[in-house]
Design a protein around this motif. Structure first.
Motif, PDB file in Angstrom:
ATOM      1  N   PHE A 133      44.350  49.008  78.777  1.00 14.82           N
ATOM      2  CA  PHE A 133      45.168  49.935  79.111  1.00 14.82           C
ATOM      3  C   PHE A 133      44.794  50.616  80.615  1.00 14.82           C
ATOM      4  N   LEU A 134      45.650  50.927  81.237  1.00 14.67           N
ATOM      5  CA  LEU A 134      45.352  51.450  82.804  1.00 14.67           C
ATOM      6  C   LEU A 134      45.966  52.922  82.681  1.00 14.67           C
ATOM      7  N   GLU A 135      45.385  54.093  83.196  1.00 16.45           N
ATOM      8  CA  GLU A 135      45.969  55.199  82.910  1.00 16.45           C
ATOM      9  C   GLU A 135      45.672  55.877  84.518  1.00 16.45           C
ATOM     10  N   LYS A 136      46.378  56.967  84.823  1.00 18.68           N
ATOM     11  CA  LYS A 136      46.340  57.781  85.864  1.00 18.68           C
ATOM     12  C   LYS A 136      47.308  58.918  85.537  1.00 18.68           C
ATOM     13  N   GLY A 137      46.572  60.090  84.958  1.00 20.30           N
ATOM     14  CA  GLY A 137      47.363  61.147  84.674  1.00 20.30           C
ATOM     15  C   GLY A 137      48.142  61.207  83.459  1.00 20.30           C
ATOM     16  N   ASN A 138      49.446  61.353  83.567  1.00 14.80           N
ATOM     17  CA  ASN A 138      50.474  61.199  82.543  1.00 14.80           C
ATOM     18  C   ASN A 138      51.010  59.732  82.333  1.00 14.80           C
ATOM     19  N   LEU A 139      50.305  58.783  83.389  1.00 13.01           N
ATOM     20  CA  LEU A 139      51.073  57.381  83.471  1.00 13.01           C
ATOM     21  C   LEU A 139      50.113  56.599  82.726  1.00 13.01           C
ATOM     22  N   TYR A 191      55.447  37.466 105.308  1.00 14.97           N
ATOM     23  CA  TYR A 191      56.072  37.679 106.684  1.00 14.97           C
ATOM     24  C   TYR A 191      56.313  39.181 107.117  1.00 14.97           C
ATOM     25  N   LYS A 192      56.123  39.307 108.041  1.00 19.89           N
ATOM     26  CA  LYS A 192      55.879  40.702 108.782  1.00 19.89           C
ATOM     27  C   LYS A 192      57.509  41.460 108.527  1.00 19.89           C
ATOM     28  N   SER A 193      58.556  40.516 108.550  1.00 18.12           N
ATOM     29  CA  SER A 193      59.753  40.921 108.676  1.00 18.12           C
ATOM     30  C   SER A 193      60.542  41.378 107.092  1.00 18.12           C
ATOM     31  N   ASP A 194      59.339  41.125 106.231  1.00 15.00           N
ATOM     32  CA  ASP A 194      59.925  41.151 104.740  1.00 15.00           C
ATOM     33  C   ASP A 194      59.813  42.491 104.455  1.00 15.00           C
ATOM     34  N   ASN A 195      60.888  43.193 103.807  1.00  8.08           N
ATOM     35  CA  ASN A 195      60.877  44.785 103.234  1.00  8.08           C
ATOM     36  C   ASN A 195      60.751  44.626 101.939  1.00  8.08           C
ATOM     37  N   THR A 196      60.216  43.601 101.121  1.00  7.31           N
ATOM     38  CA  THR A 196      60.354  43.426  99.814  1.00  7.31           C
ATOM     39  C   THR A 196      59.556  44.473  99.109  1.00  7.31           C
ATOM     40  N   ILE A 197      58.266  44.720  99.859  1.00  8.39           N
ATOM     41  CA  ILE A 197      57.486  45.590  99.146  1.00  8.39           C
ATOM     42  C   ILE A 197      57.735  47.047  98.943  1.00  8.39           C
ATOM     43  N   MET A 198      58.488  47.223 100.196  1.00 11.84           N
ATOM     44  CA  MET A 198      59.073  48.708 100.333  1.00 11.84           C
ATOM     45  C   MET A 198      60.212  49.058  99.481  1.00 11.84           C
ATOM     46  N   VAL A 199      60.793  47.932  99.168  1.00 13.81           N
ATOM     47  CA  VAL A 199      62.086  48.311  98.207  1.00 13.81           C
ATOM     48  C   VAL A 199      61.622  48.174  96.887  1.00 13.81           C
ATOM     49  N   HIS A 200      60.455  47.517  96.321  1.00  9.68           N
ATOM     50  CA  HIS A 200      59.935  47.538  95.190  1.00  9.68           C
ATOM     51  C   HIS A 200      59.403  48.716  94.918  1.00  9.68           C
ATOM     52  N   MET A 201      58.668  49.591  95.826  1.00 12.00           N
ATOM     53  CA  MET A 201      57.941  50.662  95.880  1.00 12.00           C
ATOM     54  C   MET A 201      58.920  51.741  95.631  1.00 12.00           C
ATOM     55  N   THR A 202      60.208  51.640  96.273  1.00 13.06           N
ATOM     56  CA  THR A 202      61.011  52.804  96.045  1.00 13.06           C
ATOM     57  C   THR A 202      61.627  52.662  94.517  1.00 13.06           C
ATOM     58  N   LYS A 203      61.642  51.553  93.920  1.00 13.72           N
ATOM     59  CA  LYS A 203      62.293  51.494  92.665  1.00 13.72           C
ATOM     60  C   LYS A 203      61.219  51.936  91.736  1.00 13.72           C
ATOM     61  N   ILE A 204      60.030  51.490  91.900  1.00 15.90           N
ATOM     62  CA  ILE A 204      59.079  51.955  90.948  1.00 15.90           C
ATOM     63  C   ILE A 204      58.658  53.490  90.774  1.00 15.90           C
ATOM     64  N   ARG A 205      58.798  54.027  92.027  1.00 12.45           N
ATOM     65  CA  ARG A 205      58.820  55.488  92.295  1.00 12.45           C
ATOM     66  C   ARG A 205      59.963  56.089  91.328  1.00 12.45           C
ATOM     67  N   ASP A 206      61.008  55.593  91.754  1.00 17.29           N
ATOM     68  CA  ASP A 206      62.286  56.355  90.921  1.00 17.29           C
ATOM     69  C   ASP A 206      61.992  56.283  89.334  1.00 17.29           C
ATOM     70  N   LYS A 207      61.555  55.207  89.088  1.00 19.84           N
ATOM     71  CA  LYS A 207      61.221  55.280  87.597  1.00 19.84           C
ATOM     72  C   LYS A 207      59.866  55.937  87.105  1.00 19.84           C
ATOM     73  N   ILE A 208      58.918  56.138  87.644  1.00 22.97           N
ATOM     74  CA  ILE A 208      57.759  56.783  87.166  1.00 22.97           C
ATOM     75  C   ILE A 208      57.361  57.971  87.741  1.00 22.97           C
ATOM     76  N   GLU A 209      57.995  58.503  88.818  1.00 18.63           N
ATOM     77  CA  GLU A 209      57.744  59.681  89.510  1.00 18.63           C
ATOM     78  C   GLU A 209      58.542  60.795  88.967  1.00 18.63           C
ATOM     79  N   GLU A 210      57.752  62.262  88.750  1.00 23.03           N
ATOM     80  CA  GLU A 210      58.876  63.169  88.558  1.00 23.03           C
ATOM     81  C   GLU A 210      59.790  63.460  89.705  1.00 23.03           C
TER      82      GLU A 210
END
Length: 228
Positions: A133-139, A191-210
């Motif tokens: 189990f990994l926890e941070k606050g209510n996550l 590869y520096k031109s790859d925006n994959t992480i930024m796209v994934h972070m946006t999607k994760i935040r949309d799902k877990i952040e209030e």
């Protein structure tokens, strides 16, 4: 090793036939579908270990099919597409696929990617903490079942989203660069031109952040990377 079943989804019969030959020669069981709706129906009837999914198909396209599949299933998905632009690849990976291969493709290269994805998927991950189990606050994240809860409400993440979140939560307070996150999760050079992480972070935040614009679970360290 148990026999793995590959679902080959492409509206071109010749491609399905060609890859079936290569896959069967490597000992895989193969089932195929000419369109995404047929493929999704097949998923309900038998266990599939990996999906090779064409992007451009009549009716339901591969991207939308992948999003629907990810609502219930976690097996690796490899996209096939005639589109080779970086944005097309990013869009495909952000929809929940593990890999993206452009047409025309070398069957031997695709076979190597199939083997690699299956090996990663079925390999028991090394746990860096004694508790699952990994926890941070209510996550709360359960690494045994790949389940994520926010205020006791289950949140569905794609496999890559789950791996990114778990990585950050296992090392709370540590800042990871985009390159470190990508290479830790995708296991391939960044590869520096790859925006994959930024796209994934946006999607994760949309799902877990209030409030995704004011995140509390995943924070951006400007000019450096991200941390939990």
């Amino acid at each position: 090793m148990p026999e793995r079943t590959i679902l080959m989804v492409d509206d071109e019969a010749e491609i399905r036939k060609l890859m079936s030959i290569y896959l069967k020669n490597e000992g895989y069981q193969v089932v195929d579908a000419p369109d995404a709706l047929t493929a999704m129906d097949m998923l309900k009837k038998q266990k599939i270990d990996l999906i090779i999914l064409d992007v451009m198909m009549p009716g339901l396209n591969g991207i939308d099919a992948c999003l629907k599949i990810r609502e219930e299933y976690t097996m690796p998905i490899i996209f096939l597409s005639a589109k080779s632009e970086d944005l097309d690849k990013i869009h495909g990976l952000a929809s929940g696929a593990e890999d993206y291969v452009t047409k025309p493709f070398n069957p031997l290269e695709l076979m190597a990617r199939v083997k690699s994805q299956l090996r990663r998927y079925y390999m028991a991950p090394e746990k860096e903490v004694s508790s699952p189990f990994l926890e941070k606050g209510n996550l709360k994240v359960d690494e045994r079942t790949n389940e994520v809860f926010v205020r006791d409400r289950e949140v569905r993440l794609t496999p890559k989203e789950f791996q990114i979140l778990s990585l950050l939560l296992r090392h709370q307070g540590q800042v990871f660069s985009i390159q470190q996150i990508y290479e830790a999760v995708w296991k391939e050079p960044f590869y520096k031109s790859d925006n994959t992480i930024m796209v994934h972070m946006t999607k994760i935040r949309d799902k877990i952040e209030e409030n995704p614009k004011k995140p509390i679970y995943i924070q951006t360290v400007w000019g450096v990377g991200y941390k939990a």
